[in-house]
Design a protein around this motif. Structure first.
Motif, mmCIF file in Angstrom:
data_model
loop_
_atom_site.group_PDB
_atom_site.id
_atom_site.type_symbol
_atom_site.label_atom_id
_atom_site.label_comp_id
_atom_site.label_asym_id
_atom_site.label_seq_id
_atom_site.Cartn_x
_atom_site.Cartn_y
_atom_site.Cartn_z
ATOM 1 N N THR A 1 4.186 3.825 6.969
ATOM 2 C CA THR A 1 3.311 3.706 8.145
ATOM 3 C C THR A 1 2.453 4.949 8.373
ATOM 4 O O THR A 1 1.660 4.971 9.311
ATOM 5 N N THR A 2 2.605 5.956 7.538
ATOM 6 C CA THR A 2 1.853 7.204 7.724
ATOM 7 C C THR A 2 0.536 7.224 6.954
ATOM 8 O O THR A 2 -0.215 8.195 7.051
ATOM 9 N N LEU A 3 0.236 6.183 6.202
ATOM 10 C CA LEU A 3 -0.966 6.173 5.364
ATOM 11 C C LEU A 3 -2.253 6.252 6.189
ATOM 12 O O LEU A 3 -2.418 5.520 7.171
ATOM 13 N N ARG A 4 -3.139 7.117 5.744
ATOM 14 C CA ARG A 4 -4.446 7.278 6.382
ATOM 15 C C ARG A 4 -5.603 6.928 5.431
ATOM 16 O O ARG A 4 -6.692 6.606 5.870
ATOM 17 N N ARG A 5 -5.347 7.015 4.140
ATOM 18 C CA ARG A 5 -6.395 6.701 3.163
ATOM 19 C C ARG A 5 -5.761 6.067 1.932
ATOM 20 O O ARG A 5 -4.760 6.547 1.417
ATOM 21 N N ILE A 6 -6.389 4.983 1.453
ATOM 22 C CA ILE A 6 -5.953 4.298 0.237
ATOM 23 C C ILE A 6 -7.183 4.042 -0.630
ATOM 24 O O ILE A 6 -8.197 3.538 -0.144
ATOM 25 N N ASP A 7 -7.073 4.357 -1.906
ATOM 26 C CA ASP A 7 -8.183 4.116 -2.824
ATOM 27 C C ASP A 7 -7.663 3.374 -4.058
ATOM 28 O O ASP A 7 -6.938 3.932 -4.879
ATOM 29 N N PHE A 8 -8.053 2.085 -4.173
ATOM 30 C CA PHE A 8 -7.688 1.250 -5.310
ATOM 31 C C PHE A 8 -8.907 0.929 -6.180
ATOM 32 O O PHE A 8 -8.921 -0.071 -6.898
ATOM 33 N N SER A 9 -9.920 1.745 -6.151
ATOM 34 C CA SER A 9 -11.145 1.463 -6.911
ATOM 35 C C SER A 9 -10.845 1.327 -8.403
ATOM 36 O O SER A 9 -10.011 2.043 -8.946
ATOM 37 N N GLY A 10 -11.558 0.417 -9.053
ATOM 38 C CA GLY A 10 -11.471 0.316 -10.499
ATOM 39 C C GLY A 10 -10.187 -0.270 -11.037
ATOM 40 O O GLY A 10 -9.755 0.086 -12.131
ATOM 41 N N ASN A 11 -9.584 -1.202 -10.302
ATOM 42 C CA ASN A 11 -8.413 -1.911 -10.805
ATOM 43 C C ASN A 11 -8.789 -3.354 -11.169
ATOM 44 O O ASN A 11 -9.962 -3.638 -11.426
ATOM 45 N N ARG A 12 -7.816 -4.239 -11.170
ATOM 46 C CA ARG A 12 -8.051 -5.654 -11.506
ATOM 47 C C ARG A 12 -7.522 -6.560 -10.399
ATOM 48 O O ARG A 12 -7.062 -7.676 -10.661
ATOM 49 N N ILE A 13 -7.597 -6.089 -9.178
ATOM 50 C CA ILE A 13 -6.964 -6.786 -8.053
ATOM 51 C C ILE A 13 -7.670 -8.114 -7.778
ATOM 52 O O ILE A 13 -8.876 -8.155 -7.526
ATOM 53 N N GLU A 14 -6.905 -9.188 -7.821
ATOM 54 C CA GLU A 14 -7.404 -10.522 -7.532
ATOM 55 C C GLU A 14 -6.832 -11.069 -6.230
ATOM 56 O O GLU A 14 -7.450 -11.925 -5.596
ATOM 57 N N GLU A 15 -5.662 -10.576 -5.864
ATOM 58 C CA GLU A 15 -4.969 -11.119 -4.691
ATOM 59 C C GLU A 15 -4.372 -9.999 -3.860
ATOM 60 O O GLU A 15 -3.788 -9.047 -4.393
ATOM 61 N N ILE A 16 -4.534 -10.122 -2.557
ATOM 62 C CA ILE A 16 -3.875 -9.222 -1.606
ATOM 63 C C ILE A 16 -3.071 -10.103 -0.651
ATOM 64 O O ILE A 16 -3.632 -10.922 0.082
ATOM 65 N N GLU A 17 -1.790 -9.955 -0.679
ATOM 66 C CA GLU A 17 -0.905 -10.814 0.108
ATOM 67 C C GLU A 17 -1.165 -10.636 1.597
ATOM 68 O O GLU A 17 -1.499 -9.540 2.073
ATOM 69 N N ASP A 18 -1.026 -11.719 2.346
ATOM 70 C CA ASP A 18 -1.218 -11.685 3.800
ATOM 71 C C ASP A 18 -0.316 -10.617 4.425
ATOM 72 O O ASP A 18 0.873 -10.546 4.122
ATOM 73 N N GLY A 19 -0.887 -9.818 5.278
ATOM 74 C CA GLY A 19 -0.116 -8.799 5.970
ATOM 75 C C GLY A 19 0.115 -7.535 5.173
ATOM 76 O O GLY A 19 0.883 -6.666 5.607
#
Length: 293
Positions: free
Chosen positions: A138-156
């Protein structure tokens, strides 16, 4: 006899006056991501990383590294505990609440230390983000997933990240957007496959801190609805947008309404001719970038 002694003396003496140079260690400089986290050396964090390829061009870090746990002499025989998340921090680089997992070909989000505030996992092979990936972080302030192969992000998947301010999903394979956390200031989904039906009508309405929205190089047929008043930069270039209305950016029932915070709208590369929709920009201080004839 004296001559032989002198020669022998020189033969022994020469190596003594030319000892092998001491092993020199280069200090390791870390890439700065424009964060408030102070970047120290790995020695200060009880780690040492040896890297042959660290790029500092502002876009990439190569992590072709070997990472070794260091400790003082008094702790050499102490085995690691489960709380150290040692496998992740051997695979990635963990520093002052930041975790760097870039270009290491991971296919899933690794288990993160509970104090993680900044996660950089660019240029990997991640295909899916599960709700359990961040359930306890719960402490996350920044996330960077650039340049992957993400097709799905689960609800929630991001529902518990109430402190998250910056999220990048650029250069992936998304066709729709997930529900976004409420305190986002920057969201980047450039270069995906997102169509207008993949964005819910109120996807951005409650994001009252959102200032930077990047949706360029997708497949949008229209401008997203209910854009927040906080928005300063909006990138929609190179989509399939064919029309806009008087209420897209402004309020048709309020001729005095002005979007005072909007500084830039990019719409070049769309099939729309902006000159046909002059009233749609009446509340803006600057016209959008795009085709007018």
């Amino acid at each position: 006899m004296e001559t032989l002694q002198a020669t022998f003396f020189l033969f022994v003496f020469v190596p003594l006056v030319n000892p092998a140079p001491p092993l020199q260690q280069e200090s390791l400089q870390f890439y700065e991501y424009d964060t408030d986290v102070s970047m120290g050396s790995l020695t200060q964090q009880d780690y040492e990383m040896q890297s042959n390829d660290i790029r500092k061009d502002g876009t990439n870090i190569s992590l072709d590294t070997s990472l070794m746990l260091q400790s003082d002499d008094s702790q050499l025989d102490v085995p690691p505990t489960k709380d150290t998340n040692l496998p992740t921090c051997l695979l990635c680089v963990c520093l002052s609440g930041s975790v760097y997992c870039e270009e290491i070909d991971i296919e899933a989000v690794p288990p993160l230390p509970k104090e993680t505030a900044y996660l950089y996992a660019r240029f990997n092979k991640i295909k899916r983000i599960a709700a359990s990936d961040f359930a306890d972080i719960t402490t996350l302030r920044r996330i960077d997933f650039s340049g992957n192969r993400i097709e799905e992000i689960e609800d929630g998947a991001f529902s518990k990240l109430l402190l998250l301010e910056e999220l990048s999903l650029a250069e992936n394979r998304l066709v729709k957007l997930p529900v976004l956390p409420p305190k986002l200031t920057t969201f980047n989904a450039n270069q995906n496959r997102i169509k207008s039906r993949g964005i819910k009508a109120n996807a951005f309405k409650k994001l009252t801190n959102l200032a930077y929205l990047y949706l360029g190089h997708n497949a949008l047929e229209s401008v997203p609805l209910n854009l927040p008043e906080s928005l300063r930069i909006l990138h929609l270039q190179y989509n399939n947008i064919t029309t806009i209305t008087d209420d897209t950016f402004c309020k048709s029932n309020n001729t005095r309404y002005i979007r005072t915070r909007m500084d830039e709208i990019r719409m070049e590369g769309n099939p729309i001719v902006l000159a046909k929709h002059v009233n749609a920009f009446s509340c803006l201080r600057m016209l959008p970038v795009g085709t007018y004839y």
